[in-house]
Write a protein that holds these residues in place. Structure first.
Motif, short mmCIF file in Angstrom:
data_model
loop_
_atom_site.label_atom_id
_atom_site.label_comp_id
_atom_site.label_asym_id
_atom_site.label_seq_id
_atom_site.Cartn_x
_atom_site.Cartn_y
_atom_site.Cartn_z
N LYS A 174 0.82 -1.23 0.00
CA LYS A 174 0.00 0.00 0.00
C LYS A 174 0.84 1.26 0.00
CE LYS A 174 -4.61 -0.56 0.49
NZ LYS A 174 -5.76 -0.89 1.24
N GLU A 175 1.90 1.24 0.82
CA GLU A 175 2.74 2.44 0.95
C GLU A 175 3.43 2.81 -0.36
OE1 GLU A 175 5.54 1.44 4.04
OE2 GLU A 175 3.87 0.63 5.20
N HIS A 176 3.53 1.83 -1.27
CA HIS A 176 4.26 2.08 -2.52
C HIS A 176 3.37 2.09 -3.75
CE1 HIS A 176 8.21 2.03 -0.62
NE2 HIS A 176 7.73 1.07 0.15
N GLN A 177 2.05 2.07 -3.54
CA GLN A 177 1.14 2.11 -4.70
C GLN A 177 1.16 3.50 -5.33
OE1 GLN A 177 -2.76 0.59 -3.64
NE2 GLN A 177 -1.96 -1.42 -3.11
N GLY A 178 0.83 3.53 -6.61
CA GLY A 178 0.77 4.82 -7.31
C GLY A 178 2.12 5.33 -7.75
N LYS A 179 3.17 4.47 -7.68
CA LYS A 179 4.51 4.91 -8.09
C LYS A 179 4.99 4.17 -9.34
CE LYS A 179 6.01 5.51 -3.26
NZ LYS A 179 6.95 4.96 -2.25
N GLY A 180 4.07 3.47 -9.98
CA GLY A 180 4.46 2.79 -11.22
C GLY A 180 5.12 1.43 -11.01
N ILE A 181 5.05 0.91 -9.79
CA ILE A 181 5.76 -0.35 -9.50
C ILE A 181 5.10 -1.54 -10.20
CG2 ILE A 181 6.28 -1.97 -7.60
CD1 ILE A 181 6.82 0.68 -5.97
N SER A 182 3.78 -1.47 -10.37
CA SER A 182 3.11 -2.60 -11.04
C SER A 182 3.64 -2.79 -12.46
CB SER A 182 1.60 -2.40 -11.04
OG SER A 182 1.26 -1.25 -11.77
N SER A 183 4.02 -1.70 -13.12
CA SER A 183 4.56 -1.83 -14.49
C SER A 183 5.89 -2.58 -14.47
CB SER A 183 4.81 -0.46 -15.12
OG SER A 183 3.61 0.22 -15.24
N VAL A 184 6.69 -2.31 -13.45
CA VAL A 184 7.97 -3.01 -13.33
C VAL A 184 7.71 -4.51 -13.20
CG1 VAL A 184 10.07 -3.26 -11.91
CG2 VAL A 184 9.00 -1.00 -12.18
N ILE A 185 6.67 -4.85 -12.42
CA ILE A 185 6.35 -6.27 -12.19
C ILE A 185 5.83 -6.93 -13.48
CG2 ILE A 185 4.91 -7.85 -10.87
CD1 ILE A 185 5.09 -5.95 -8.51
N VAL A 186 4.94 -6.23 -14.18
CA VAL A 186 4.42 -6.81 -15.44
C VAL A 186 5.57 -7.01 -16.43
CG1 VAL A 186 2.87 -6.48 -17.41
CG2 VAL A 186 2.12 -5.81 -15.12
N LYS A 187 6.47 -6.03 -16.50
CA LYS A 187 7.61 -6.17 -17.42
C LYS A 187 8.48 -7.36 -17.03
CE LYS A 187 8.04 -1.30 -18.62
NZ LYS A 187 8.74 -0.09 -18.19
N GLU A 188 8.63 -7.57 -15.74
CA GLU A 188 9.43 -8.71 -15.28
C GLU A 188 8.75 -10.03 -15.68
OE1 GLU A 188 12.42 -8.86 -14.06
OE2 GLU A 188 12.41 -11.00 -13.58
N MET A 189 7.42 -10.07 -15.58
CA MET A 189 6.70 -11.28 -16.02
C MET A 189 6.95 -11.55 -17.50
SD MET A 189 2.91 -11.29 -14.37
CE MET A 189 2.66 -11.55 -12.62
N ILE A 190 6.89 -10.49 -18.30
CA ILE A 190 7.11 -10.65 -19.75
C ILE A 190 8.55 -11.14 -20.00
CG2 ILE A 190 7.22 -9.39 -21.96
CD1 ILE A 190 4.91 -7.61 -20.82
N SER A 191 9.48 -10.62 -19.20
CA SER A 191 10.87 -11.01 -19.36
C SER A 191 11.07 -12.49 -18.97
CB SER A 191 11.71 -10.05 -18.52
OG SER A 191 12.87 -10.60 -18.13
N ILE A 192 10.37 -12.95 -17.94
CA ILE A 192 10.45 -14.37 -17.54
C ILE A 192 9.89 -15.24 -18.68
CG2 ILE A 192 9.47 -16.10 -15.97
CD1 ILE A 192 9.69 -14.05 -13.73
N ALA A 193 8.78 -14.79 -19.27
CA ALA A 193 8.19 -15.55 -20.38
C ALA A 193 9.20 -15.65 -21.52
CB ALA A 193 6.90 -14.87 -20.84
N ARG A 194 9.86 -14.53 -21.83
CA ARG A 194 10.85 -14.52 -22.91
C ARG A 194 11.98 -15.50 -22.61
NH1 ARG A 194 12.18 -9.49 -22.43
NH2 ARG A 194 10.56 -8.67 -23.78
#
Ligand SMILES: CC(C)(COP(=O)(O)OP(=O)(O)OC[C@H]1O[C@@H](n2cnc3c(N)ncnc32)[C@H](O)[C@@H]1OP(=O)(O)O)[C@@H](O)C(=O)NCCC(=O)NCCS
Length: 245
Positions: free
Chosen positions: A110-130
């Motif tokens: 919660k303390e870190h929401q709204g800072k764009g962190i979810s995008s970092v996580i989605v990108k990491e998922m895509i990178s794992i898939a790759r």
């Protein structure tokens, strides 16, 4: 902020234990398929369970599983989240080679929401898939503001757009900005049944008569049946597809 990705950790426990406000409404912890299978993720697919750390603090977690899919993504099932959890585990146990990665949970402290962190996580998922040679990542997405509009059908809600053409829902917006494609709703993504006493405990409400109830955090009304002593919540999600470049 510098992030570090930590893999192979039972990260769901750690984020919940942080003492911050709960990220999920209580009833979400009572999905039958999840409770029967969640821990298997950490036995069978530890390499795709990861946390994001910053300054020795866990700020986000992600849980995935690979599965095999050779039909059109338009045909992904209505039972979205529940289906894909069972499918990935069954494929693994039957030695069926996976070709798609699925994101099951992305949660940001919660303390870190709204800072764009979810995008970092989605990108990491895509990178794992790759890294695994997969071409696609699917996610049965839980739109984050849908609970404010529980009476609106999800088919309508996912079409709501801002003036710039991006989805009204902030979480769907993150996916679309990252190139994700909204495929279609999955209307029966999770099934959460409970006795009336359990629903009263989970929601801190009282149910004096049979009917459909708007409940905080639920994406649509919960059906309460006093005569049968059952409350049933069927959660709708949205299948989103990310193509791995
Ligand atoms: C959904 C979630 C993962 C988003 O993570 P996040 O790192 O906070 O997302 P971002 O910082 O990238 O914000 C995304 C957008 O949401 C907006 N947003 C963030 N918090 C918001 C809030 N409480 N209300 C409305 N909008 C919000 C941001 O402004 C941003 O919008 P923008 O497109 O206009 O820039 C996070 O809120 C969360 O963990 N929620 C609880 C668990 C959950 O629902 N997970 C998703 C289902 S798997």
């Amino acid at each position: 902020m510098q992030y570090k990705v930590i893999k192979n950790v039972p990260n769901h426990v750690k984020l919940q234990d942080k003492g911050t406000s709960k990220l999920w409404p209580e009833f979400m912890f009572h999905d039958l398929v999840s409770n029967a299978n969640w821990l298997k993720l950490f036995e069978l697919f530890p390499e795709v369970q990861f946390s994001l750390m910053a300054n020795d603090e866990i700020i986000g977690v992600a849980n995935c599983l690979p599965y095999f899919w050779d039909k059109s993504f338009e045909e992904l099932p209505e039972r979205g989240w529940d289906w894909v959890l069972e499918k990935g585990i069954n494929d693994k146990l039957n030695n069926i080679k996976a070709n798609t990665l699925n994101g099951l949970q992305i949660a940001v402290n919660k303390e870190h929401q709204g800072k764009g962190i979810s995008s970092v996580i989605v990108k990491e998922m895509i990178s794992i898939a790759r890294d695994n040679g997969f071409k696609y990542v699917t996610i049965p997405v839980r739109p984050s503001l849908k609970s404010k509009y529980p009476l609106i059908p999800i088919d309508n809600y996912i079409k709501w757009e801002r003036k710039d053409g991006l989805p009204f829902d902030p979480w769907l917006r993150v996916h679309v900005r990252l190139g994700g494609k909204i495929i279609k709703p999955c209307h029966k993504a999770m099934y959460i049944p409970g006795t009336i006493a359990e629903w009263e405990e989970w929601t801190k409400m009282k149910f004096f008569e049979t009917g459909d109830y708007v409940i905080q955090g639920a994406l649509k009304p919960v059906k309460i049946n006093l005569e049968k002593d059952i409350g049933e919540y069927i959660e709708p999600n949205v299948w989103v597809l990310h193509e791995v470049d």
